[in-house]
Design a protein around this motif. Structure first.
Motif, short mmCIF file in Angstrom:
data_model
loop_
_atom_site.label_atom_id
_atom_site.label_comp_id
_atom_site.label_asym_id
_atom_site.label_seq_id
_atom_site.Cartn_x
_atom_site.Cartn_y
_atom_site.Cartn_z
N ARG B 87 15.43 20.47 -6.77
CA ARG B 87 15.97 21.39 -5.77
C ARG B 87 15.19 21.25 -4.44
O ARG B 87 15.78 21.30 -3.35
CB ARG B 87 15.90 22.81 -6.31
N ALA B 88 13.89 21.03 -4.57
CA ALA B 88 13.08 20.83 -3.35
C ALA B 88 13.51 19.56 -2.63
O ALA B 88 13.61 19.53 -1.40
CB ALA B 88 11.59 20.76 -3.72
N SER B 89 13.80 18.50 -3.40
CA SER B 89 14.23 17.25 -2.78
C SER B 89 15.54 17.45 -2.01
O SER B 89 15.73 16.90 -0.92
CB SER B 89 14.43 16.17 -3.84
N ILE B 90 16.42 18.26 -2.62
CA ILE B 90 17.70 18.50 -1.95
C ILE B 90 17.48 19.33 -0.68
O ILE B 90 18.09 19.07 0.36
CB ILE B 90 18.67 19.19 -2.93
N TYR B 94 18.85 17.92 2.92
CA TYR B 94 19.81 18.62 3.78
C TYR B 94 19.14 19.47 4.83
O TYR B 94 19.76 20.36 5.41
CB TYR B 94 20.81 19.41 2.93
N ALA B 95 17.84 19.21 5.05
CA ALA B 95 17.10 19.88 6.13
C ALA B 95 17.27 21.39 6.06
O ALA B 95 17.54 22.05 7.06
CB ALA B 95 17.53 19.33 7.49
N LEU B 101 12.15 24.89 1.24
CA LEU B 101 11.43 23.75 0.69
C LEU B 101 10.12 24.18 0.05
O LEU B 101 9.81 23.85 -1.09
CB LEU B 101 11.18 22.73 1.81
N PHE B 102 9.36 24.97 0.81
CA PHE B 102 8.07 25.42 0.28
C PHE B 102 8.25 26.27 -0.96
O PHE B 102 7.45 26.21 -1.89
CB PHE B 102 7.30 26.19 1.35
N GLY B 103 9.31 27.09 -0.96
CA GLY B 103 9.56 27.93 -2.12
C GLY B 103 9.73 27.10 -3.38
O GLY B 103 9.09 27.35 -4.42
#
Lengths: 699, 208
Positions: B87-90, B94-95, B101-103
């Motif tokens: 999920r972080a990669s996604i 998708y910016a 991202l940090f979450g």
């Protein structure tokens, strides 16, 4: 060595004064100890002398910024080869010492103690494999492959530097073991349970473990880098089946490194766990199983043989084709044979221990697999012979090595077939027959190839040719010395003389051991000739400059650039449409001039130097030194340096330097102008002063 | 010739001049090769474990030592952490907002650390009743295999913290993106290795 009282154990771990060979020689001045102290002294004096020369000429700064921290694949390649040369000198001297000992220790104690003799055969083997052969071939690949595939550098220039420095760190540990402490007496394969703490409590095995581990990790990284470079950085149009044969063998070697070095890392690290943390992987008791070590080690050890030999096969393919002025005969069969050897190399490891208790059926399977490898190798030999057939063959030094290789290697192959039959192997297992066999494979199959490559590509790397006369002298000594030193060992081995024997009790062995001893001295003369050749070549370089870059009428892209090549290799990336792009451009009137200007020049990015590689490699070596001596604080500090260097590097930005198009254009056009002013020469004059690196095109 | 759709195996970040110039394709491909050689190391440790599992030397056996419940919980933790890393990669691709991202990275780190804590607890329990690596070949092989995996997880957690630092320092520039992709691959490999450990070591141990 008797254990001595530790000095300042909190700081120096288990170090005691008795660990210094000088102290041992003072207390017990036997020939063996004095030789040990002399060797240790030589390392210290050598290091001081090098430092003094560097300081005197104020070369430290240049050495640091242009070489040690460089990420240029060409400089890294050269540094690998220099390391190989230094280590070759040491290990060859050790070999001469062992031959002398065996020649005089017939019903006599000789001049080396059993322990010292054990250290000598362990360091000789470990150095020759991990710190002579591996750096030599990695260095050649590093230098040549990016040039042959039309790339500007390796895929990972920084990892390249880390791999180099890990290897140098491992070699440094080998050298340190001469000055502080002792080395393993467990041979280059380090079999437990002998190498467990119970039987080898000293620091020797720990030196071996960590030196080999560093070399092994460095080689894994090199393998990943080489494979990725060849897969991803080939010039436009350079399809796989158009690659130079040296690229093919490098690719196969790299793949073997990726899959075969990890077993070695596992074997040495599990042995380290046994020794340091009282694990029971390979101990005699508590469920340990030494056979796991034998399998892990040779799961590395056999592919390793092909890691060593395949690049040499690549060199021979280049050399034979170039110096016969003919296309390589049977290109496709050579590619397939290389791949077949690479695959088969993983199916034969048990033949290193036929006698260690598996069933006859298993031995039969591995024996047959072993013999199968003779088939693709034979294909290669025939291909090289056919390449020479009706060619314009010139007997230059690299070509001489190639021909000596073909004849000698085939003989070694025959004895390999003998050893591949388990019943016969039982008879000569662990005798000098085996020693003769693998030297018969590796000296022609690795050393001659590396030396041929060194002669062949030296003018490319430095801009001048090596002296032919001293090259021939060295060649003669390498070949004559090899036959004299090792063919008697077949006789001795078949007569039952065990390998690694410090004293001999069979007088009838004497003449053979004398002949082998003479051979060892001739091999030493070969090394001396190489050194003299290098000196003479540098001294007389004005007469052998080949700046136009193509002294041998070469075939691949590496010959299409200046010698030495510019930092960025190619002013404009080449387009490849055949197997001999440069040769075809030169000799086929219908094709574009190989010395034309690129259609346009553009800026080129090259990696800046980085000191992180040297910090990581030497930091790891220092950490390993701390582990050897149980100086835990030192290990901790050095490991932190390694991690810090890694993190700092990952935070670094702006790690590239842009060379402006104008600068490239000026440099390249100036070189092209000099090429146009150079006189092309026919092949029969290629070893003479008139050869300035431009080949005559026959009408 | 049109460019191939898939520049490298795994999650692609799509065309970006910056990524192409910094050689995302080569960088990820090279890391795949590294993972393969790392996988060889694990394969050899599995083989070693297989040959040594019987070498208990009269000491603790797999049946007496392995607790399926904590091993199962650890499996769930790692599987979930792979999902959160994905999920972080996604979020990176998708910016999505930096906070998202940090979450997800934070959740991954938390799960990884919890896994390590549970594994340490397993070890402590075993050590408490004498199942130490020096006791037998079987225990040596067990500790080496699971320990190397645990070491990888620890390194990955440390690397994740470093990557958060790099995002804070440089934002999502090409190198940060490439290294996050690499860390993702590394993390997923650890999951796969753990699944093999759970099946080969723990489940087989329980049915013995």
């Amino acid at each position: 060595m008797s254990p001595s009282t530790p000095v300042l154990p909190a700081l120096l771990g288990r170090f005691g004064w008795h660990d210094l060979p000088f102290v041992r020689a003072w207390q017990n001045p036997t020939a063996s100890e004095i030789i040990g102290a002399f060797a240790g002294g030589l390392v210290v004096v050598g290091a001081i002398a090098v430092a003094a020369v560097l300081t005197r000429h104020r070369w430290w700064g240049r050495l640091w910024s242009e070489w040690l921290t460089s990420l240029d694949h060409k400089k890294i390649g050269i540094m690998y080869v220099v390391l190989a040369g230094v280590m070759l000198s040491r290990a060859l001297i050790e070999a001469v010492l062992m031959r002398m000992q065996q020649a005089v220790a017939i019903d006599a104690p000789g001049f080396l103690s059993p322990d010292h003799f054990g250290q000598l055969f362990s360091t000789h083997g470990s150095i020759m494999i991990f710190f002579m052969a591996m750096p030599f071939l990695t260095g050649l690949i590093n230098y040549v492959v990016p040039l042959q595939i039309g790339a500007r550098d390796m895929a990972f220039p920084w990892a390249n530097s880390v791999a180099l420095w890990l290897t140098i760190g491992g070699a440094g540990l080998m050298m340190a073991s001469l000055v502080v402490g002792e080395f393993s007496t467990g041979g280059w394969s380090g079999y437990p349970p002998y190498t467990e703490r119970d039987f080898s409590p000293g620091v020797g095995v720990d030196y071996w473990i960590w030196a080999v581990t560093l070399g092994s990790i460095g080689s894994t990284m090199a393998g990943i880098n080489i494979a990725c470079t060849i897969y991803k950085l080939r010039a436009p149009g350079l399809r796989f089946m158009r690659m130079q044969m040296f690229c093919w063998t490098s690719l196969c070697t790299a793949i073997l490194m990726i899959f075969a070095m990890p077993p070695l890392t596992v074997a040495t690290l599990l042995l380290a766990l046994d020794r340091y943390a009282d694990f029971h992987f390979f101990t005699n008791d508590l469920g340990g199983n030494m056979m796991n070590y034998a399998n892990l080690f040779w799961l590395f050890g056999h592919p390793e043989v092909y890691i060593l030999i395949l690049p040499a096969f690549g060199v021979y393919s280049e050399v034979v084709s170039t110096f016969s002025s003919k296309d390589l005969y049977g290109y496709v069969s050579l590619v397939l044979a290389t791949m077949a050897i690479a695959v088969l190399s993983f199916t034969v490891w048990v033949h290193h221990f036929f006698t260690m208790g598996q069933s006859a059926n298993i031995n039969a399977v591995f024996g047959i697999a072993t013999m199968t490898i003779g088939v693709p190798t034979g294909v290669k030999i025939y291909d090289w012979i056919w390449t020479m057939f009706r060619g314009e063959v010139r007997f230059t030094v690299p070509m001489l090595y190639s021909i000596a290789f073909m004849m000698t290697f085939v003989l070694g192959g025959f004895t390999g077939i003998i050893l591949a039959m388990p019943p016969l192997d039982y008879l000569v297992h662990n005798t000098l027959f085996l020693v003769a066999h693998f030297h018969n494979m590796l000296i022609p199959g690795l050393l001659y190839g590396m030396l041929a490559g060194y002669h062949y590509w030296f003018p490319k790397a430095f801009g001048f040719r090596l002296d032919e006369r001293w090259g021939r002298r060295a060649f003669t000594c390498w070949v004559v010395g090899f036959y004299l030193a090792f063919f008697p060992l077949y006789v001795l081995g078949a007569s039952g003389m065990a390998r690694r024997t410090q004293a001999i009790f069979e007088p009838s062995f004497r003449p053979w051991l004398y002949v082998a001893g003479v051979g060892a001295f001739i091999l030493l003369a070969a090394l001396a000739s190489l050194m003299i050749q290098l000196y003479v070549s540098i001294r007389d370089r004005a007469a052998t400059m080949v700046e136009a870059g193509d002294p041998w009428d070469g075939r691949g892209l590496e010959w299409s650039v200046a010698a030495p090549p510019p930092e960025y290799n190619f002013a404009g990336l080449p387009h490849v449409d055949g197997r001999n792009p440069f040769y075809d451009d030169k000799h086929d009137a219908g094709r574009p001039d190989p010395y034309r200007s690129p259609t346009d020049y553009s800026d080129i990015e090259v990696p800046r130097g980085s000191m992180a590689g040297i910090a990581i490699g030497l930091g790891a070596a220092v950490a390993a030194f701390g582990l050897v001596w149980e100086m835990w604080w030192l290990t901790l500090v050095a490991a932190e340096v390694v991690v810090a260097a890694l993190i700092l590097r990952s935070f670094g930005r702006n790690q590239h330097r842009t060379i402006p198009a104008a600068e490239i254009a000026a440099e390249h056009e100036a070189w092209l102008a000099r090429v146009r002013a150079t006189r092309p020469i026919p092949r029969r004059l290629e070893t003479q002063a008139i050869n300035r690196g431009l080949a005559e095109v026959r009408a | 010739m049109s460019e191939p759709e898939l520049a490298h195996a795994g999650l692609n970040l799509g065309p970006s001049a910056e990524l192409t110039r910094d050689g995302a394709e080569n960088a990820i491909f090279g890391f795949w090769i590294f993972l393969m050689s790392d996988a060889v190391i694990f394969a050899l440790l599995f083989a070693t474990y297989g040959t040594m599992v019987a070498g208990t030397a009269g000491g603790p056996t797999p049946a007496s030592e392995f607790k399926l419940l904590p091993a199962f919980v650890e499996t769930l933790l790692l599987l979930t952490s792979s999902a959160t890393f994905g999920r972080a990669s996604i979020a990176m691709k998708y910016a999505e907002p930096r906070r998202t991202l940090f979450g997800w990275l934070g959740a991954t780190l938390g799960l990884g650390l919890t896994f390590l804590a549970l594994e340490a607890n397993d070890y402590a329990t075993m050590v408490a009743h004498g199942a130490v690596p020096s006791r037998s070949g079987f225990l040596s092989a067990f500790y080496a295999l699971t320990g190397l995996h645990g070491l990888h997880v620890a390194v990955a957690c440390f690397w994740l913290v470093v990557m958060v630092g790099q995002v804070l320092a440089y934002g999502l520039d090409a190198r940060v993106k490439i290294n996050l992709l690499r860390l993702g691959l590394f993390w997923h490999l650890l999951d796969i290795v753990w699944i093999a450990i759970f099946s080969v070591v723990y489940l087989q141990g329980a049915i013995r």
